[in-house]
Design an enzyme around this catalytic site. Structure first.
Site, PDB file in Angstrom:
ATOM      1  N   ASP A 127      31.564  23.304 -19.827  1.00  0.00           N
ATOM      2  CA  ASP A 127      32.312  24.491 -20.209  1.00  0.00           C
ATOM      3  C   ASP A 127      33.538  24.605 -19.297  1.00  0.00           C
ATOM      4  O   ASP A 127      33.668  23.870 -18.320  1.00  0.00           O
ATOM      5  CB  ASP A 127      31.408  25.719 -20.069  1.00  0.00           C
ATOM      6  N   GLU A 132       0.805  -1.219   0.000  1.00  0.00           N
ATOM      7  CA  GLU A 132       0.000   0.000   0.000  1.00  0.00           C
ATOM      8  C   GLU A 132       0.843   1.276   0.000  1.00  0.00           C
ATOM      9  O   GLU A 132       0.433   2.311  -0.510  1.00  0.00           O
ATOM     10  CB  GLU A 132      -0.939   0.027   1.225  1.00  0.00           C
ATOM     11  N   ASP A 170      25.657  28.591 -20.306  1.00  0.00           N
ATOM     12  CA  ASP A 170      25.267  29.826 -19.636  1.00  0.00           C
ATOM     13  C   ASP A 170      24.723  30.874 -20.601  1.00  0.00           C
ATOM     14  O   ASP A 170      23.955  31.740 -20.203  1.00  0.00           O
ATOM     15  CB  ASP A 170      26.437  30.412 -18.831  1.00  0.00           C
ATOM     16  N   ASN A 229       1.189  -4.029   7.178  1.00  0.00           N
ATOM     17  CA  ASN A 229       1.522  -3.292   5.964  1.00  0.00           C
ATOM     18  C   ASN A 229       1.484  -1.791   6.165  1.00  0.00           C
ATOM     19  O   ASN A 229       2.314  -1.055   5.620  1.00  0.00           O
ATOM     20  CB  ASN A 229       0.564  -3.671   4.827  1.00  0.00           C
ATOM     21  N   THR A 238       3.752  -1.029  10.344  1.00  0.00           N
ATOM     22  CA  THR A 238       5.162  -1.437  10.361  1.00  0.00           C
ATOM     23  C   THR A 238       5.861  -1.011   9.073  1.00  0.00           C
ATOM     24  O   THR A 238       6.834  -0.252   9.091  1.00  0.00           O
ATOM     25  CB  THR A 238       5.273  -2.961  10.539  1.00  0.00           C
ATOM     26  N   ASP A 239       5.344  -1.502   7.933  1.00  0.00           N
ATOM     27  CA  ASP A 239       5.967  -1.149   6.657  1.00  0.00           C
ATOM     28  C   ASP A 239       5.881   0.340   6.386  1.00  0.00           C
ATOM     29  O   ASP A 239       6.828   0.962   5.895  1.00  0.00           O
ATOM     30  CB  ASP A 239       5.287  -1.899   5.506  1.00  0.00           C
TER      31      ASP A 239
END
Length: 917
Positions: A336, A294, A653, A749, A752-753
């Site tokens: 350059d 998720e 530039d 999910n 924790t994740d």
């Protein structure tokens, strides 16, 4: 105030200023502030900027969310209303997390773009035109009535009526379709209905000054400008997704299909094992939820945002997010020379006097450095001839060395005037001879300015004894022709042919080392002969001078550039110099910084003109320096490199550099010296114009891709581990019930994740990130090695969780067993987050506390898991019971096995790389 619509091109200057309540000296600051508050900023809001609603909808329409919605529907059908509510809360919370993270990323990007926004020069708070001081302000703060200053290369900040024009030409193709620049005039025009292209006394916001200079009074800003009226023609191109973003979204879709496949397989296994239909649906629901990462969309946004902000801190402002990804794949940096590889501060490095060559140390305008002869310290005051040479350089000079004292007690030095002359002033100051002090003793009474015909400058100074000292500096060959004498040990004597040959040889040697060389000479004359002597010098008549010495100077390399170039080589990135400077100068600097080595090829602009594309393709891989190149040559160089399969970063530039920057995958503009055009064309703007900052940005681009891989690896290991656990439990414990409920899967999910993956995105670089070759742009986030590692970790997770469930379920206490399995799975994620910090380095090699955000997230995850088991409300929602200290000890013992196993894998891989591969 109200600025009425008028036919501004028909008004004369007096009528224009009257209508705008302004005058040629510009506005007062307080009046400008009042008008800004009343009329608004001089900007057009981008129609392509992502709205808040669009960001929120992007979270909802994610395929992973649709699978969760299906899971909620299944929960309702199965009579698990509480589970459906929890799933709904997860969808809302996760969408809001993703929304706020992406919105913050958008805001951060807009803020960084504002730092790179163009500026304009205006006249404010001026007593009168003659005493006016130019003020540089952000373009968005321009108001009607402001008097703006225009120079070649600048972008016109707003619609304005010209009040001064000197060879002024403006490119207006985006408004008029005319390919040629429009030549501007001042006189009022009679026809009110003239088309825009024929209103030659007006300039329009967004157009480009290609030649000349001018001043103009602003009559329209923001939406009232011609560009504002047709804003859709000039809006910034809609932001394209980078390959990394596309791959991540594609991965999300595939995982959505995986969730459906796993759920289908679960149903089939359930039917084979003859589980009740309700149990089959619950298993299918849990397996579908376990397959969904998720946090993937949200963490993608935060990873890119972290990378963008890290680059900004290292002086590289990313204007377009795809550049973050592309930078990590760069194979060539085409740069350059002046100001990027060098300091853009001319510095005297060698002085020849009394037939001795003295080296001068120190870089830039600060009068700090030493004088060395044969590598040993040398007292510049001990040698009268050297002292005289330094005095000539400082006094035959219009530049001044200025010291700026800051409030914090620090100070900086600035040269006002020509940089070459400034270098001579600084060299004298390093020896303690400051120009101001010298001028009090030897006041200038006359001069001959430098011109291209005579190739020298001469100044006349009244000495303390009434005599006039003539000091001359210029091209060494020219100075020698004027010198029948040379000074030696403070005594003038006739110049011999051997003296002349020695001077010319030293001049050639210095020039071959990329030094710009000036000859120094003097003469002492009576006051009455000043005009005669001046005329003789000016018209090339007999004017005997005494030769003193040579001064060799150069724009030295930035001290950090050689190491940056070496880092590029270690990283498999070629560095090519493309400069408009002379071949000898470009080649010398390239050798000093390490771009050119051995017999490396050097090509010039004329060489390129004689080559067709096939011939250029054949030599491009062996060419390290392109000298005397025009902007169109840079464009050809980029295209040739791309035809050879390179990912090119090109610096620029000037206005004419824009095509090359546009053609390159990564256009890099100079934030200090760059024109508005290059800044808006480029994907990246350097705030310090420093080559090393490009290399730092490439490094950060690599870190971004590296961290995305870490996060995705972590998420997939979790999801596949959950899938293996559920499918295996269906076979092993079919009659027992769910090993872990759908709501518990969501908790793992989301909580924790969802905390750990974001902090993995903040992982600092691994030490060897620039010791690896560039990644291929098409390289997948998940390669074979990472997939093998994911499966290895997932098997450990599934085995450990199944064992804990089996042990706890012997007493037929399903809720206790589920809680134990649920917590074990969550702790597996905690230990796996440490593994994912590196694919091949031990956590202890990285430094356990090198990522404090991750350590904090681990502690929070553990506390939230304890909260989920011991708070009655959470027990009811998640179906958990309290665990004992002994249970927790066993959980830590089992879940840490994944950490120990992966540390052993890394050790084996380091000790036996061939075997492990």
């Amino acid at each position: 105030m109200r600025i009425e619509n008028r036919s501004w091109h028909t008004l004369d200057l007096e009528e224009t200023f009257a209508a705008l309540d302004s005058d040629p000296s510009g506005l007062k600051q307080n009046e400008a502030a009042r008008r800004l508050a009343e009329l608004g900023r001089n900007e057009i809001e981008s129609v392509h900027r992502v709205s808040k609603l669009a960001i929120l909808w992007a979270q909802v329409k994610n395929p992973l969310v649709f699978v969760l919605l299906a899971a909620a529907a299944i929960s309702i059908l199965a009579g698990k209303t509480a589970d459906a509510i929890v799933i709904g809360v997860v969808i809302v919370v996760n969408s809001l997390i993703g929304f706020f993270q992406e919105y913050r990323a958008e805001e951060a990007l807009e803020s960084l773009k504002a730092q790179a926004a163009p500026e304009a020069e205006v006249m404010r708070d001026c007593p009168d035109v003659g005493e006016c001081i130019e003020l540089r302000i952000p373009t968005r703060e321009i108001v009607p009535g402001d008097v703006i200053l225009l120079d070649a290369g600048s972008k016109v900040p707003a619609d304005a009526r010209l009040i001064e024009a000197a060879n002024l030409e403006v490119e207006e193709a985006m408004l008029t379709g005319e390919s040629l620049s429009a030549r501007k005039t001042l006189a009022p025009l009679t026809d009110k209905d003239l088309p825009i292209a024929d209103r030659t006394n007006l300039v329009y916001g967004g157009t480009i000054v290609t030649n000349g200079r001018g001043r103009a009074v602003v009559y329209a800003t923001g939406k009232q400008t011609e560009m504002g009226k047709i804003a859709t023609l000039i809006q910034e191109t809609e932001k394209a997704e980078s390959p990394l973003q596309q791959q991540t979204f594609d991965l999300g879709k595939k995982l959505g299909f995986l969730a459906i496949g796993v759920a289908t397989l679960t149903v089939i296994l359930g039917l084979i094992t003859r589980l009740p239909l309700q149990e089959i649906f619950l298993f299918a629901l849990a397996s579908a939820v376990s397959s969904i990462p998720e946090g993937l969309p949200a963490v993608m946004s935060i990873t890119l945002a972290v990378g963008v902000n890290r680059m900004a801190k290292r002086h590289a402002i990313i204007r377009r997010l795809p550049a973050v990804d592309t930078l990590g794949a760069a194979t060539v940096i085409c740069t350059d020379k002046t100001g990027t590889l060098t300091t853009n501060q001319m510095t005297v490095q060698q002085v020849m006097a009394d037939a001795k060559t003295i080296h001068v140390t120190g870089v830039g305008f600060a009068p700090r450095g030493r004088f060395l002869r044969d590598g040993k310290p040398y007292d510049p005051t001990a040698t009268p001839d050297l002292r005289l040479a330094l005095h000539i350089g400082a006094l035959c000079n219009d530049a001044r060395l200025v010291r700026h004292q800051h409030q914090d007690g620090d100070h900086t030095w600035e040269i006002r005037g020509d940089p070459t002359e400034g270098a001579l002033v600084v060299a004298a100051a390093k020896a303690g001879h400051y120009k101001e002090a010298l001028e009090t003793k030897m006041h200038r009474i006359d001069e001959l300015p430098f011109n291209s015909k005579t190739k020298f400058m001469a100044t006349f100074h009244r000495g303390q004894e009434g005599q006039v000292w003539v000091f001359v500096k210029g091209a060494p060959e020219t100075i020698l022709e004027l010198c029948p004498q040379i000074v030696e040990n403070s005594v003038a004597r006739a110049m011999k042919e051997t003296d002349r040959e020695h001077v010319l040889a030293e001049n050639h040697r210095m020039a071959s080392e990329a030094l710009r060389v000036l000859g120094l000479a003097y003469q002492i004359i009576p006051p009455e002969e000043v005009e005669t002597f001046k005329e003789a010098l000016e018209y090339g008549h007999e004017a005997a001078l005494i030769f003193v010495g040579l001064a060799g100077m150069m724009d030295p390399p930035r001290p950090e550039v050689p190491e940056a170039v070496a880092r590029c080589k270690r990283a498999g990135i070629r560095v090519i110099m493309a400069t408009g400077d002379h071949q000898v100068t470009g080649e010398a600097i390239a050798r000093q910084v390490g771009i050119l080595e051995g017999d490396g090829r050097v090509l010039t602009g004329p060489d390129l003109r004689q080559m067709n594309d096939e011939e250029l393709n054949a030599v491009i891989e062996d060419t390290a320096v392109f000298a005397r190149v025009a902007p169109e040559h840079k464009h050809r160089i980029v295209e040739s490199l791309q035809r050879r399969g390179h990912v090119v970063a090109m610096t620029g530039d000037g206005v004419n550099d824009a095509p090359a920057l546009q053609a390159a995958q990564i256009g890099v503009a100079m934030g200090i010296t760059g024109t508005d055009v290059t800044k808006e064309t480029a994907e990246m703007v350097l705030t310090d114009d420093n080559f090393a900052s490009i290399v730092n940005a490439v490094e950060e681009g690599r870190v971004v891709f590296q961290n995305v891989r870490k996060v995705v690896k972590f998420l997939l290991a979790t999801n596949i581990g959950e899938d293996l656990t559920l499918l295996s439990s269906l076979i092993l414990f079919a009659s027992t019930g769910l090993i872990i409920t759908p709501v518990q899967v969501l908790w793992v999910n989301l909580v924790t994740d969802g905390i750990l993956d974001i902090t993995l995105a903040m992982e600092p670089k691994e030490g060897d990130v620039m010791d690896q070759p560039p990644r291929r742009p098409e390289a997948r986030i998940i390669n074979k090695e990472i997939l093998q590692n994911i499966i290895f970790v997932a098997i450990f997770m599934a085995a450990g969780t199944l064992c804990m469930f089996s042990r706890a379920n012997r007493n037929d206490n399903l809720i206790y067993a589920q809680t134990l399995a649920f917590t074990t799975l969550a702790m597996f994620q905690v230990f796996n987050s440490l593994n994912c910090r590196s694919r091949d380095k031990s956590v202890f090699q990285l430094g356990l506390f090198k990522n404090p955000y991750l350590i904090g997230a681990i502690l929070v995850s553990i506390l939230l898991q304890i909260f989920a088991e011991h708070v009655p409300f959470m027990q009811a929602a998640l179906g958990t019971v309290p665990l004992s200290l002994a249970d927790w000890g066993l959980i830590v013992l089992v879940s840490s096995s994944i950490f120990i196993a992966d540390e052993l894998r890394k050790l084996v891989q380091q000790q036996f790389p061939l075997w492990s591969s």
